[in-house]
Design an enzyme around this catalytic site. Structure first.
Site, short mmCIF file in Angstrom:
data_model
loop_
_atom_site.label_atom_id
_atom_site.label_comp_id
_atom_site.label_asym_id
_atom_site.label_seq_id
_atom_site.Cartn_x
_atom_site.Cartn_y
_atom_site.Cartn_z
N GLU A 93 0.83 -1.21 0.00
CA GLU A 93 0.00 0.00 0.00
C GLU A 93 0.86 1.26 0.00
O GLU A 93 0.56 2.23 -0.68
CB GLU A 93 -0.93 -0.01 1.21
CG GLU A 93 -1.98 -1.11 1.09
CD GLU A 93 -2.99 -1.06 2.21
OE1 GLU A 93 -2.59 -1.34 3.35
OE2 GLU A 93 -4.16 -0.74 1.95
N GLU A 127 -4.53 -9.48 3.09
CA GLU A 127 -5.37 -9.22 4.27
C GLU A 127 -6.60 -10.11 4.35
O GLU A 127 -7.08 -10.43 5.44
CB GLU A 127 -5.80 -7.75 4.31
CG GLU A 127 -4.73 -6.79 4.78
CD GLU A 127 -3.79 -6.34 3.67
OE1 GLU A 127 -3.80 -6.94 2.58
OE2 GLU A 127 -3.02 -5.39 3.90
#
Ligand code: NAD
Length: 713
Positions: free
Chosen positions: A118, A140
């Site tokens: 990210e 995730e």
């Protein structure tokens, strides 16, 4: 002065930001990091006039590791405002970085997973070093979460919603740098990390006006938005894919990812970020993410760190493994060991039988080469490690033997007699028996202290769990060596004391019996399969039973019943017994291998549920509530796991949870068979109440044990 991010500006005005947390081996999203990121971004803006560009890299082996799971697992609904603010702040910093007006490049020297990717996605150009262990992705979902550092927003805008959801977000795939390049997650791959910074600087000089595509005039999301372009037609396809992937089982993360990606694509980037945050908060403060984090991270970590390994034993590394019996299991074990770099002596009754065992590895490697997962050279290397033979004398140099001949105690005793005379006195003697007591098998050898159960699951090269069984005389040293061997194979060991059915077989048998009991009551078999899938099991229970054969649970029952009689105990019969007998004796239905089980098979292929089921078990006029079917399967296993744990057969809750998930498919969303009890809405007390309800309706086997009642509060 920042402590976790080092600032270095060169004579050309290029700032290199090196992530290097002095208090940890990896860089993570600590409070200090957030402070440092904020200060660093501020400083970039303050000094912008003298800055030509920015390179982001790491001094650790990995690039950046993401959020702190210790903190996430504790999040409660009342933490939502605070955590929302925290995420908004982090996101605003990343947004500021990508809109600095100077080229920013990430030099990904090692794994960039989750928060690491990210961070990199908030830069204009991503370089990745093609080094071992460098993985790139947003995993995730496996923790029941979603990437909340802009991961959904940016991958959707970079790759298009459909690709982002299917290839990155919902799959959670970890890509090699080359595969990430192909997908478009990174822009360049360099052979190693030594040239990363030089190349990053070159790129900066060549791209002074770099900006994110989504900040460039005329930008539209690849593949369109939910209302315009191809995506408008694909949203229903995405929902259908989600439905078929999750089968209606609890999957809040998968749903939230799809919703955040689609909804986020319809709005501006700031609103999309907020949508992503809100969905994340819902997940992180909910129970399922906690279950999954505890199971797949904390429990797994405990096992990898040697949780159930005897302490004080020196580390063992196998260099040569003996595998005796080159059938289905032996072949898979030999292949797993060869892939882990261990030399294998593979013994069977004839050279051709042993060679047939090796062919399993040959076929698998050929496929790996064909699909690009392996190269011809590395396949040759793996295969060269397996030496097939019909002569036990070739076992002289092995340090560990795993026996995998037919499931027959006399045969195993005879085989161990031959093994013992061939191997060194220090070699561990392991048996892959699935049902025979280890203590009894150990009685056949002269050094029972070196004897241990090493129970693999089928297919042995692919299934991640190995159940280690400690016989009465198994030494700590032998158990520790077996534990180390399993880790060396890249698998997960759990430790179980010798007892009928060990841990996994006992627990799974409870589910199989429950499903057959339902058939006996006239429950619609389609509902039983659907309840299995909606509970979160990977396959229908009746389908699974066909694979395992119906005679297996019956043999287990008969042996257990005989043992109870010998011990003078009253046999508590299970409501499924008559149904099993009717299927096997009355109708000759025994399973897939025989071509006739609970399903019909044509040329070995499963077709449909057996057409005679309705005659064998006339449908009940009133069907039980569907939620009862789901609960019966889960409760039967959870209650059995408790009994095994309570009896001291398995001593670690982490082993029980991980073992039930990796070995027999207990759904991950529950956190494992023991955790299911405590995470049940309302806690253990409510679980007990529900067990009593089920006992009243479906049989005494649902009655919670006194020890559970005592702790239920
Ligand atoms: P299998 O029938 O496929 O293979 C057994 C092999 O042992 C055969 O190749 C046979 O030729 C060989 N063998 C027999 N006698 C031998 C001897 N004297 N010396 C050397 N080799 C000999 O059986 P399998 O399914 O691989 O099971 C092997 C063991 O693993 C059994 O104890 C079984 O209970 C256990 N196990 C099986 C599974 C499973 O799912 N199949 C799972 C876990 C454990």
């Amino acid at each position: 002065m920042t402590t976790t991010i080092r600032w270095n500006i060169d004579a050309d005005g290029i700032v290199t930001l090196t992530l290097d947390d002095p208090n940890a081996t990896a860089n993570t999203m600590t409070q200090q990091f957030v402070v440092d990121l904020t200060d660093t971004v501020n400083r970039l803006y303050v000094e912008r006039e003298s800055v030509i560009g920015v390179v982001l890299t790491s001094a650790k082996k990995t690039f950046f590791a993401g959020g702190d799971l210790h903190e996430l697992v504790e999040l409660q609904p009342e933490d939502a405002p605070r955590f929302t603010e925290h995420l908004n702040h982090v996101k605003s910093q990343l947004r500021a970085l990508e809109t600095l007006g100077r080229p920013v490049v990430s030099a990904i020297n090692g794994a960039a997973l989750g928060g690491g990717l990210e961070l990199a996605l908030a830069t204009h150009h991503r370089l990745a070093a093609d080094v071992a262990g460098n993985q790139i992705g947003l995993p995730e979902v496996g923790l029941g979460l979603l990437p909340a550092g802009g991961g959904i927003v940016r991958t959707s805008r970079l790759l298009g919603v459909t690709t982002a959801v299917e290839r990155v977000l919902s799959s959670g795939t970890r890509y090699t740098p080359r595969a990430a390049l192909k997908l478009g997650l990174v822009d360049e791959v360099l052979a190693d990390s030594s040239t990363l910074i030089t190349r990053a600087k070159e790129w900066i000089f060549a791209n002074p006006d770099a900006a994110q595509p989504w900040d460039t005039p005329g930008y539209t999301i690849p593949g369109g938005t939910p209302t315009r372009g191809p995506l408008s037609a694909q949203v229903s396809h995405l929902s259908a894919t989600l439905r078929s992937q999750t089968n209606g089982a609890p999957a809040p993360a998968e749903r939230a990812i799809l919703a955040a990606a689609v909804e986020g694509a319809a709005v501006d980037i700031d609103t999309a970020e907020l949508i992503e945050t809100r969905y994340f908060i819902g997940l992180a403060t909910g129970q399922i993410a906690k279950n999954r984090i505890n199971l797949t991270f904390f429990d797994a970590q405990r096992i990898k760190a040697g949780g159930s390994r005897p302490t004080g034993q020196s580390r063992f590394r196998s260099s040569r493994l003996g595998v005796v019996g080159a059938g289905m299991m032996g072949a898979g074990i030999a292949y797993a060991a060869a892939r882990a770099g261990i030399e294998v002596v593979l013994v069977d009754v004839s050279l051709s039988a042993a060679q047939m065992g090796k062919q399993y590895a040959e076929r698998a490697e050929a496929k790996a080469v064909e699909t690009g997962r392996s190269s011809a050279n590395s396949a040759d290397l793996v295969l060269s490690r397996i030496r097939p033979t019909d002569d036990m004398a070739n076992l002289t140099a092995v340090d560990f033997v795993i026996e995998a001949v037919f499931e027959n105690a006399e045969l195993k005793a005879k085989v161990f007699g031959q093994i013992e005379t061939s191997v060194a006195e220090t070699a561990v003697l392991g048996s892959n028996t699935s049902t025979l007591p280890i203590t009894v098998l150990a009685a056949a050898v002269s050094r029972p202290a070196d004897f241990v159960g090493v129970h693999f699951f089928s297919p042995a090269d692919r299934m991640p769990l190995v159940e280690l069984i400690r016989g009465k005389q198994t030494s700590q040293a032998a158990l520790a060596k077996a534990y180390d061997l399993v880790l060396q194979l890249g698998k997960t060991p759990i430790v179980v004391n010798d007892s009928r059915g060990f841990f996994t077989s006992r627990v799974i048998t409870a589910r199989l019996n429950e499903a057959v009991g339902m058939l006996g009551e006239g429950v619609n078999p389609v509902s039983i399969e659907q309840a299995s899938l909606q509970a979160g099991y990977p396959t229908g229970t009746l389908q699974l039973l066909d694979e395992l054969t119906l005679t297996l649970p019956r043999t287990i029952r008969e042996k257990a019943e005989a043992a109870a009689t010998v011990d003078g105990r009253v046999w508590a019969s299970h409501p499924s017994e008559a149904a099993f007998d009717r299927l096997i004796d009355g109708y000759g239905r025994v399973g897939r291998a025989a071509g006739s089980g609970l399903y019909d098979y044509v040329d070995g292929k499963r077709k449909a549920l057996w057409s005679g089921l309705a005659e064998c078990f006339p449908p009940a006029a009133v069907q039980p509530p569907f939620t009862d079917l789901i609960d019966r399967l889960l409760f039967a296993e959870a209650l059995e796991a408790w009994r095994v744990y309570d009896a001291g057969v398995i001593e670690s809750a982490a082993d029980a949870n991980v073992g039930s998930h990796l070995g027999i498919g207990f759904p991950a969303w529950t956190g494992g068979a023991l955790r299911y009890i405590d995470q049940y809405p309302g806690g253990r007390g409510r679980f007990v109440e529900r067990s009593r309800e089920l006992a009243e309706r479906y049989g005494a086997h649902f009655t919670p044990s006194p020890s559970m009642l005592a702790t239920a509060g």
